[in-house]
Scaffold this active site. Structure first.
Site, mmCIF file in Angstrom:
data_model
loop_
_atom_site.group_PDB
_atom_site.id
_atom_site.type_symbol
_atom_site.label_atom_id
_atom_site.label_comp_id
_atom_site.label_asym_id
_atom_site.label_seq_id
_atom_site.Cartn_x
_atom_site.Cartn_y
_atom_site.Cartn_z
ATOM 1 N N ASP A 103 35.612 23.881 39.607
ATOM 2 C CA ASP A 103 35.972 23.355 40.434
ATOM 3 C C ASP A 103 37.576 23.907 41.154
ATOM 4 O OD1 ASP A 103 36.878 20.991 41.721
ATOM 5 O OD2 ASP A 103 36.369 19.710 40.297
ATOM 6 N N LYS A 115 38.759 19.209 49.987
ATOM 7 C CA LYS A 115 39.998 18.602 50.648
ATOM 8 C C LYS A 115 40.742 19.767 52.209
ATOM 9 C CE LYS A 115 42.021 17.158 45.803
ATOM 10 N NZ LYS A 115 42.319 16.047 46.069
ATOM 11 N N TYR A 172 40.032 16.816 35.987
ATOM 12 C CA TYR A 172 39.309 15.585 37.098
ATOM 13 C C TYR A 172 38.443 16.122 37.994
ATOM 14 C CZ TYR A 172 38.492 11.880 40.171
ATOM 15 O OH TYR A 172 38.670 10.579 40.505
HETATM 16 C C1 LIG Z 1 39.827 19.697 41.133
HETATM 17 C C2 LIG Z 1 39.499 17.882 41.711
HETATM 18 N N1 LIG Z 1 37.493 18.025 41.617
HETATM 19 C C3 LIG Z 1 37.249 16.275 42.236
HETATM 20 C C4 LIG Z 1 38.064 15.605 43.278
HETATM 21 C C5 LIG Z 1 37.119 14.767 43.279
HETATM 22 O O1 LIG Z 1 37.698 15.302 44.912
HETATM 23 P P1 LIG Z 1 36.872 13.674 45.914
HETATM 24 O O2 LIG Z 1 38.673 12.881 45.977
HETATM 25 O O3 LIG Z 1 37.340 13.862 47.253
HETATM 26 O O4 LIG Z 1 35.812 13.391 46.012
HETATM 27 C C6 LIG Z 1 39.603 15.664 42.872
HETATM 28 C C7 LIG Z 1 40.329 15.064 43.775
HETATM 29 O O5 LIG Z 1 41.160 14.863 43.707
HETATM 30 C C8 LIG Z 1 39.925 16.966 42.472
HETATM 31 O O6 LIG Z 1 41.349 17.035 42.246
#
Ligand SMILES: Cc1ncc(COP(=O)(O)O)c(C=O)c1O
Length: 477
Positions: free
Chosen positions: A289, A317, A194
């Site tokens: 990511d 985060k 994700y």
């Molecule tokens: C690996 C990863 N990338 C991107 C995101 C998206 O982040 P946000 O929820 O702050 O938009 C998340 C959210 O959990 C994530 O776990």
């Protein structure tokens, strides 16, 4: 990387936790738990209170009339585990209290940011100081320099950084940048990973998309995903094939270097090494990511942990310490493409705002203290080992693992190397386990396809209480 099947642990002999409306904040107990201390947040001779979610149920029914599904982010809705979500009133350290007064040991940690514990005293004090000067300037401030320097010196791949407001924004920005830098359009992502909810990533995505079993999202035009290529995680030959069939077209490969959005899945080291090699050979960019893994697996993230340096990295985060934040960064020559240094446009009204920067700075300062990651590794190891041991003893087929403060387990024998393996888990049983633990005062992510998180505020007592609760729940599911 530590992957634990079952192995013996000493009998824990912990008495049942009870629900209590006792709130440590209001009773002057230590607000910032020393890392090695054993804290009794719930006194054993306290009167047991029956578990009721009546106020949460009423409030959630009202919320459903006000907001789609009653929530502002889908996984919160408990759809895959059954029942209704609890509404939270307050958090502190490793604990959460719902509006009915029930207390929980929390392993969601606001989905990752709360790595030093919820509502840390120093973070709150620093925020109060910053707030006196205002909440948003819409102009540069010194705090941005401070956090940028901390991120750059910690994360091996990052020579320059751009702050944004969420992980989604970070992943949108990094994709545009990879395309701008290479002059190519195609991107490879992995099934079950994700990268936020931007259109090009909503193809075989993890997190809520996987939890709700959604194929793709309506509203995403075909044109937005036509350049998104997918492969199974840990599958070297599938990636080789894509590079062969799309020679000279691939801008980059983006992945969660440890997956948290299909449950917890570790990469094979040779898979990461291969991605590094094939992207270099093809003049494409490797993008980690690290929105979830950044500052969680190690101070320098998964790239420090595995010793693999990507070209670009996204963060979120933890670097916002519980306030909305995201970031992308990488090699200077690539980052200088970003406006106003270069032509690739990306902007944000609240980006780099002083409150998010302050919470991030103080969170990272705490994390940097010696022993932080050793402590996370120790308690998380005890936790996952205890859960698997208890599950196996009660006759459940399970597997799981952990690294530092991130963990997960599946109700299948495993091994789990990709999303297809993860889907073999007995999700109905996970739902029963989740609800059983909730009644015992333990809050897990309400989905089989999400990783769990520990924090520096989780005490050994918390872990023991959790394992003892899991033992009881395994008997009745
Ligand atoms: C690996 C990863 N990338 C991107 C995101 C998206 O982040 P946000 O929820 O702050 O938009 C998340 C959210 O959990 C994530 O776990």
């Amino acid at each position: 990387m530590a992957v634990v099947m079952s192995s013996a642990i000493a009998s824990l002999g912990i008495a049942s936790p009870s629900f209590s409306s006792t709130h440590p904040k209001r009773h002057g107990l230590p607000q910032s738990t020393p890392r090695t201390s054993v804290r009794m947040s719930v006194s054993l001779d306290e009167k047991k209170k029956s578990f009721s979610l009546q106020k949460s149920e009423e409030a959630f029914n009202a919320a459903k009339e006000l907001m789609p599904g009653g929530v502002n982010s889908p996984v919160r809705a408990f759809k895959s585990v059954g029942g209704q979500p609890i509404l939270i009133d307050s958090v502190k350290g490793s604990r959460m209290w719902d509006i009915d007064g029930n207390e929980y040991i929390d392993y969601v940690g606001s989905w990752g940011p709360a790595i030093i514990g919820h509502a840390d005293d120093k973070v709150l004090a620093a925020l109060a100081e910053t707030m006196k000067k205002g909440t948003s300037f819409g102009a540069p401030c010194l705090l941005e320099n401070v956090l940028a320097e901390m991120v750059i010196s910690a994360v091996p791949s990052i020579e320059m950084v751009r702050f944004v407001n969420s992980g989604t924004e970070a992943c949108m920005g990094v994709l545009r940048l990879a395309r701008a830098y290479t002059g190519r359009s195609k991107i490879i992502k992995f099934e079950g990973c994700y990268h936020g909810h931007a259109d090009p990533y909503l193809v075989k995505a993890g997190s809520g998309v996987a939890t709700l079993g959604l194929p793709d999202s309506p509203g995403v035009p075909r044109a937005a995903t036509i350049d998104t290529l997918t492969a199974a995680y840990n599958d070297i030959s599938a990636v080789e094939e894509l590079f062969k069939s799309h020679k000279g077209e691939i801008a980059g490969v983006i992945l969660e270097p440890v997956v948290g959005n299909s449950g917890f899945i570790t990469p094979k080291l040779e898979f990461l090494e291969f991605l590094c090699k094939i992207t270099k050979e093809n003049d494409a960019l490797l993008i980690f990511d690290e929105v979830m893994t950044g500052f969680r697996l190690a101070y320098g993230g998964a790239q420090e942990y595995f010793g693999i340096t990507p070209d670009l990295t996204t963060l979120g985060k933890i670097i916002g310490g519980g306030l909305p934040v995201g970031a992308y960064g990488g090699r200077r020559d690539i980052m200088e493409m970003v406006a106003p240094a270069g032509p690739m446009y990306q902007a944000g009204t609240l980006s780099g705002n002083p409150l998010a920067m302050t919470a991030g700075i103080h969170t990272l300062q705490r994390l940097k203290e010696p022993g932080s990651y050793e402590y996370l590794n120790r308690i998380t190891g005890d936790l996952i080992q205890g859960i698997l041991e208890a599950g196996n003893k009660a006759g459940h087929a399970m597997c799981g693992g952990y690294i530092s403060g991130m963990f997960g387990f599946f109700f299948t024998e495993g091994p789990v190397h990709n999303f297809a393996d993860a889907k073999k888990s007995d999700t109905a049983k996970f739902g029963r386990f989740f609800r059983g633990l909730l009644e015992e005062g333990v809050y897990l992510a309400p989905s089989q396809f999400e990783a769990g998180f520990t924090s520096l505020a989780h005490s050994l007592q918390d872990i023991q209480q959790t394992v003892a609760a899991a033992e009881r729940v395994f008997q009745r599911i």
